[in-house]
Motif scaffolding. Structure first.
Motif, PDB file in Angstrom:
ATOM      1  N   ASN A 108     -52.104  15.876 -37.158  1.00  0.00           N
ATOM      2  CA  ASN A 108     -52.287  15.196 -35.877  1.00  0.00           C
ATOM      3  C   ASN A 108     -51.012  15.185 -35.048  1.00  0.00           C
ATOM      4  O   ASN A 108     -51.079  15.276 -33.811  1.00  0.00           O
ATOM      5  CB  ASN A 108     -52.785  13.769 -36.114  1.00  0.00           C
ATOM      6  CG  ASN A 108     -54.264  13.719 -36.438  1.00  0.00           C
ATOM      7  OD1 ASN A 108     -55.110  13.790 -35.554  1.00  0.00           O
ATOM      8  ND2 ASN A 108     -54.591  13.621 -37.722  1.00  0.00           N
ATOM      9  N   PHE A 112     -51.250  16.988 -31.508  1.00  0.00           N
ATOM     10  CA  PHE A 112     -50.963  16.210 -30.309  1.00  0.00           C
ATOM     11  C   PHE A 112     -49.757  16.781 -29.560  1.00  0.00           C
ATOM     12  O   PHE A 112     -49.743  16.824 -28.324  1.00  0.00           O
ATOM     13  CB  PHE A 112     -50.710  14.748 -30.688  1.00  0.00           C
ATOM     14  CG  PHE A 112     -50.509  13.839 -29.512  1.00  0.00           C
ATOM     15  CD1 PHE A 112     -51.501  13.686 -28.555  1.00  0.00           C
ATOM     16  CD2 PHE A 112     -49.321  13.133 -29.347  1.00  0.00           C
ATOM     17  CE1 PHE A 112     -51.330  12.839 -27.458  1.00  0.00           C
ATOM     18  CE2 PHE A 112     -49.142  12.292 -28.267  1.00  0.00           C
ATOM     19  CZ  PHE A 112     -50.149  12.149 -27.317  1.00  0.00           C
ATOM     20  N   ALA A 115     -50.870  19.797 -27.712  1.00  0.00           N
ATOM     21  CA  ALA A 115     -51.696  19.401 -26.565  1.00  0.00           C
ATOM     22  C   ALA A 115     -50.821  18.946 -25.405  1.00  0.00           C
ATOM     23  O   ALA A 115     -51.077  19.298 -24.244  1.00  0.00           O
ATOM     24  CB  ALA A 115     -52.659  18.291 -26.975  1.00  0.00           C
ATOM     25  N   TYR A 198     -57.388  16.868 -28.300  1.00  0.00           N
ATOM     26  CA  TYR A 198     -56.376  16.101 -27.576  1.00  0.00           C
ATOM     27  C   TYR A 198     -56.208  16.600 -26.138  1.00  0.00           C
ATOM     28  O   TYR A 198     -55.989  15.793 -25.221  1.00  0.00           O
ATOM     29  CB  TYR A 198     -55.038  16.169 -28.310  1.00  0.00           C
ATOM     30  CG  TYR A 198     -54.975  15.311 -29.546  1.00  0.00           C
ATOM     31  CD1 TYR A 198     -55.277  13.953 -29.495  1.00  0.00           C
ATOM     32  CD2 TYR A 198     -54.603  15.847 -30.776  1.00  0.00           C
ATOM     33  CE1 TYR A 198     -55.215  13.160 -30.630  1.00  0.00           C
ATOM     34  CE2 TYR A 198     -54.532  15.060 -31.914  1.00  0.00           C
ATOM     35  CZ  TYR A 198     -54.842  13.724 -31.835  1.00  0.00           C
ATOM     36  OH  TYR A 198     -54.788  12.935 -32.960  1.00  0.00           O
ATOM     37  N   ILE A 232     -56.174   7.501 -24.459  1.00  0.00           N
ATOM     38  CA  ILE A 232     -56.839   8.566 -25.235  1.00  0.00           C
ATOM     39  C   ILE A 232     -57.031   8.156 -26.695  1.00  0.00           C
ATOM     40  O   ILE A 232     -57.205   9.019 -27.560  1.00  0.00           O
ATOM     41  CB  ILE A 232     -56.055   9.889 -25.146  1.00  0.00           C
ATOM     42  CG1 ILE A 232     -54.675   9.767 -25.810  1.00  0.00           C
ATOM     43  CG2 ILE A 232     -55.900  10.352 -23.701  1.00  0.00           C
ATOM     44  CD1 ILE A 232     -53.977  11.095 -25.997  1.00  0.00           C
ATOM     45  N   ALA A 235     -59.814   9.770 -28.717  1.00  0.00           N
ATOM     46  CA  ALA A 235     -59.527  11.095 -29.272  1.00  0.00           C
ATOM     47  C   ALA A 235     -58.827  10.973 -30.626  1.00  0.00           C
ATOM     48  O   ALA A 235     -59.094  11.744 -31.554  1.00  0.00           O
ATOM     49  CB  ALA A 235     -58.663  11.907 -28.303  1.00  0.00           C
ATOM     50  N   PHE A 236     -57.917   9.993 -30.763  1.00  0.00           N
ATOM     51  CA  PHE A 236     -57.262   9.761 -32.052  1.00  0.00           C
ATOM     52  C   PHE A 236     -58.283   9.327 -33.103  1.00  0.00           C
ATOM     53  O   PHE A 236     -58.182   9.725 -34.269  1.00  0.00           O
ATOM     54  CB  PHE A 236     -56.170   8.697 -31.902  1.00  0.00           C
ATOM     55  CG  PHE A 236     -54.903   9.197 -31.284  1.00  0.00           C
ATOM     56  CD1 PHE A 236     -53.959   9.846 -32.051  1.00  0.00           C
ATOM     57  CD2 PHE A 236     -54.662   9.047 -29.931  1.00  0.00           C
ATOM     58  CE1 PHE A 236     -52.783  10.324 -31.495  1.00  0.00           C
ATOM     59  CE2 PHE A 236     -53.495   9.508 -29.351  1.00  0.00           C
ATOM     60  CZ  PHE A 236     -52.550  10.157 -30.136  1.00  0.00           C
ATOM     61  N   CYS A 239     -60.080  12.554 -34.156  1.00  0.00           N
ATOM     62  CA  CYS A 239     -59.208  13.467 -34.899  1.00  0.00           C
ATOM     63  C   CYS A 239     -58.844  12.916 -36.270  1.00  0.00           C
ATOM     64  O   CYS A 239     -58.808  13.665 -37.257  1.00  0.00           O
ATOM     65  CB  CYS A 239     -57.949  13.761 -34.089  1.00  0.00           C
ATOM     66  SG  CYS A 239     -58.230  14.782 -32.625  1.00  0.00           S
TER      67      CYS A 239
END
Length: 315
Positions: A108, A112, A115, A198, A232, A235-236, A239
């Protein structure tokens, strides 16, 4: 002779029956439409997921070897054996849990970071997105064999040329380096997928908020921590859920890179269950392990989703 009231009453009764019939036909049409669209998917889901799961639960209470037609009911004996006389299974659980924690964090962070990098106005951002996502479409077995060659031959050649001890380590022959080798390959494979999620979340952030923060003098780090990340958080959640479940269920990458070695030090739970059921021909015991594995993964993912969802509400 029929009075005007009788005529009106008959008409209203007929109209009411017609409306009821129309509503019934509309309801039937709606049900048939839903069945046409959802029915095939539901049928396949029941056939491929639910029915085998129920069968697996039932087999976990037997001593079936997976081959013969004789299925002996043993009750909770398989579960008792797992908790009292199967240290190898718990060692694989410890390895898988450690691997999950490291892989989720690293995957992650990389996803991230990529992204954020590709969300800015780069001319080559579309090409770079494709390049970073490509590892995710390569099969785990093939990817494992490719990286096995890189760790054994490629790193050794680079180490001989540069003299750097980092490349001359026994990457797949030592417990510590083999663990980190699997983490590296997993993160390399899955980070591109996380990056796509992300990026989609970052592009949904209102630019007016960022412009207003810049005008107020907020730094890039402050905007990232106070505006972007809170916005966001969904989104976490996604993911983290995906990487936790994928890391727990790692099998093909693990078996092609190390095969669980050296000396079973990198044996994941999935490999342990596979060997128990299909190599040792103890299908009942393997099914019991898979049910326990399912419960643990379900608990981990449920706690994670509930925790991050709560953070979303607070944000």
């Amino acid at each position: 002779m029929r009075t005007e009231v009788d005529v009106d009453g008959a008409y209203m009764e007929k109209r009411k029956k017609s409306d009821v019939k129309a509503k019934r036909m509309s309801r039937i049409k709606k049900i048939l439409t839903y069945a046409a669209f959802v029915g095939p998917a539901l049928l396949f889901f029941l056939t491929i997921q639910i029915v085998p799961f129920i069968m697996g639960v039932s087999y976990s209470f037997t001593s079936w070897n997976g081959v013969s037609s004789a299925v002996e009911w043993v009750g909770l004996d398989n579960y008792i054996k797992i908790f009292t006389d199967d240290s190898k299974f718990f060692n694989s659980f410890v390895f898988t849990t450690k691997f999950m924690l490291a892989a989720v964090f690293i995957s992650n962070i990389i996803g991230f970071g990529l992204a954020l990098l590709l969300n800015i106005a780069l001319k080559t951002k579309n090409i770079l997105r494709t390049v970073f996502f490509i590892p995710n479409v390569i099969g785990g077995l093939l990817l494992g064999f490719i990286w096995q060659f890189i760790f054994i031959k490629g790193f050794a050649s680079v180490g001989n040329l540069t003299g750097l001890s980092f490349f001359n380590q026994p990457w797949l022959g030592d417990e510590v380096t083999a663990f980190w080798g699997i983490v590296i390959v997993f993160a390399w494979q899955i980070s591109g997928y996380m990056m796509v999620i992300y990026i989609a979340a970052l592009q949904s952030v209102d630019k007016n908020l960022l412009d207003a923060a810049k005008i107020d003098g907020a730094s890039s780090v402050r905007m990232l921590g106070s505006i972007i990340i809170p916005l966001i958080l969904p989104a976490f959640t996604i993911c983290f859920f995906l990487t936790i479940s994928m890391a727990f269920k790692i099998f093909d990458l693990n078996i092609s890179l190390t095969g669980g070695g050296p000396f079973n030090s990198t044996e994941s739970v999935a490999i342990n269950i596979y060997q128990e059921a299909f190599q040792n021909n103890r299908y009942g015991l393997g099914s019991a392990k898979s049910i326990l594995f399912f419960i643990v993964v379900a608990i981990f993912t449920t706690v994670q989703v509930m925790t991050t969802k709560k953070k979303e509400v607070e944000a």
